[in-house]
Design an enzyme around this catalytic site. Structure first.
Site, PDB file in Angstrom:
ATOM      1  N   GLU A   4       0.836  -1.204   0.000  1.00 44.23           N
ATOM      2  CA  GLU A   4       0.000   0.000   0.000  1.00 44.23           C
ATOM      3  C   GLU A   4       0.869   1.251   0.000  1.00 44.23           C
ATOM      4  O   GLU A   4       0.712   2.149  -0.825  1.00 44.23           O
ATOM      5  CB  GLU A   4      -0.911   0.008   1.220  1.00 44.23           C
ATOM      6  CG  GLU A   4      -1.650   1.324   1.453  1.00 44.23           C
ATOM      7  CD  GLU A   4      -2.100   1.473   2.884  1.00 44.23           C
ATOM      8  OE1 GLU A   4      -1.402   2.153   3.666  1.00 44.23           O
ATOM      9  OE2 GLU A   4      -3.157   0.899   3.226  1.00 44.23           O
ATOM     10  N   ASP A  18      -5.278  -4.044  -3.630  1.00 46.72           N
ATOM     11  CA  ASP A  18      -5.322  -2.607  -3.903  1.00 46.72           C
ATOM     12  C   ASP A  18      -3.928  -2.042  -4.102  1.00 46.72           C
ATOM     13  O   ASP A  18      -3.700  -1.185  -4.969  1.00 46.72           O
ATOM     14  CB  ASP A  18      -6.072  -1.860  -2.803  1.00 46.72           C
ATOM     15  CG  ASP A  18      -5.388  -1.936  -1.440  1.00 46.72           C
ATOM     16  OD1 ASP A  18      -4.735  -2.954  -1.154  1.00 46.72           O
ATOM     17  OD2 ASP A  18      -5.529  -0.982  -0.647  1.00 46.72           O
TER      18      ASP A  18
END
Length: 353
Positions: free
Chosen positions: A82, A138
């Site tokens: 991330e 993500d």
């Protein structure tokens, strides 16, 4: 189900009543009019440009090590996909090629998996190595997005080639066909059971997925995009019709808060507002905008989280990062000081992009 790949403790800082009052006094902008261009530059004469440039310098100097490791100062100085993905995207937006290259190099050297073109999500400075090899989808999506945009901006074909392999790996390993839908998994391992699939609504990074569809073709990504949009319209729980941080899908129309996690619209789900605003998904962000406006109309700070089942609210306000996302979505005032916390500061910069 295996443990989720994101067990990070997020700290928040109260903004106080002043921010709420200031936000109330600003005119609202149309969400649909808020467009996003990760590869564009802010005009140098713009106050927003000057603030963003200052924020980037502070963020880079505070959270990026000389070798290109993005340091999560709120969680034992670990690094994760991330953070690396945010660093790449923010360096691109700042037109800081040198920092982009450093972050990309460290990411490939330390997080790239050898068995597939995805990234291990967690690296610990205590062991100086990966402590959880499962990916966080993500992070992979934003890495692939940033690499593709950087290849276009700086004419670096190797970044474009790497982006293409990561995108292909996401489609192969992180998308499953269940319940008549194409579901975007939060990670390769630990989210598919015989009767349900666990998803994270904030992992749908709409501007990135739209970019992928443009360069790979609609056939490759449109099912994931359209099913994701539909699921997020179904993931509206409680009196305020808000998504929870984690959801379970057990049928084509059967969506509920994940039973083994707090049913909160909180630190994960707030990014539904971030990516929705940037990706022009006003139909998805509308309930969030309505809830936040109702708080401001009552002249009170927006709580950091709300339980979508019981209605219980946090007794402290959004962090500076959350306030910046609210400002982006509503067109209201945003904090003018960069948070000292990695996650909140990252949200601030992403919300101003």
């Amino acid at each position: 189900m295996a443990a989720e790949p994101r067990s990070i403790d997020r700290r928040t800082f109260s903004l106080g009543m002043l921010v709420a009052l200031a936000a109330c006094n600003r005119s609202e902008k149309s969400e649909a009019a808020m467009t996003y261009g990760a590869s564009s530059r802010f005009p140098s004469s713009s106050p927003t440009a000057m603030t963003t440039a200052s924020f980037w310098t502070q963020w880079r100097d505070r959270f990026v090590s000389p070798e290109g490791r993005v340091v999560d100062t709120g969680n034992g100085d670990i690094s994760h996909s991330e953070g690396q993905s945010y660093g790449l995207l923010l360096a691109l937006q700042a037109d800081d090629r040198a920092t982009f290259a450093r972050i990309a190099s460290w990411t490939e050297a330390n997080l790239a998996r050898s068995d597939m073109a995805l990234y291990a999500w967690r690296w610990d400075p205590q062991t100086r190595g990966v402590t959880d090899a499962n990916n966080a989808t993500d992070g992979d999506i934003v890495i692939a997005w940033a690499l593709s945009l950087a290849a276009q901006r700086w004419a670096e074909p190797q970044w474009g080639e790497r982006s293409a392999t990561v995108r292909a790996a996401i489609r192969q390993h992180c998308v499953v066909s269940r319940f008549g839908r194409q579901l975007l998994l939060p990670g390769v391992a630990g989210f598919v059971e015989s009767d349900k699939v666990v998803l994270n609504p904030s992992y749908f990074v709409w501007p990135a997925l739209d970019h992928f569809a443009r360069i790979d073709g609609m056939a490759a990504w449109n099912p994931v995009i359209s099913d994701g949009e539909d699921l997020l319209r179904l993931a509206r729980f409680g009196a305020h019709k808000l998504p929870s941080d984690w959801i379970v899908v057990s049928g084509e129309k059967a969506v509920a808060p994940a039973p083994d996690k707090p049913p909160r619209f909180g630190y994960d789900a707030i990014r539904v507002a971030l990516w929705g605003a940037q990706g022009n998904r006003s139909a998805i962000t509308a309930p969030i905008a309505s809830w936040w406006r109702s708080c401001l109309a009552q002249h009170r700070p927006i709580p950091a989280w709300v339980d979508v089942v019981t209605g219980e609210e946090a007794n402290y306000a959004l962090s500076n990062g959350g306030a910046a996302i609210a400002g982006r979505l509503l067109g209201t005032a945003s904090p003018t000081q960069l948070s000292e916390d990695y996650f909140a500061a990252s949200q601030q910069l992403l919300a101003q992009s």
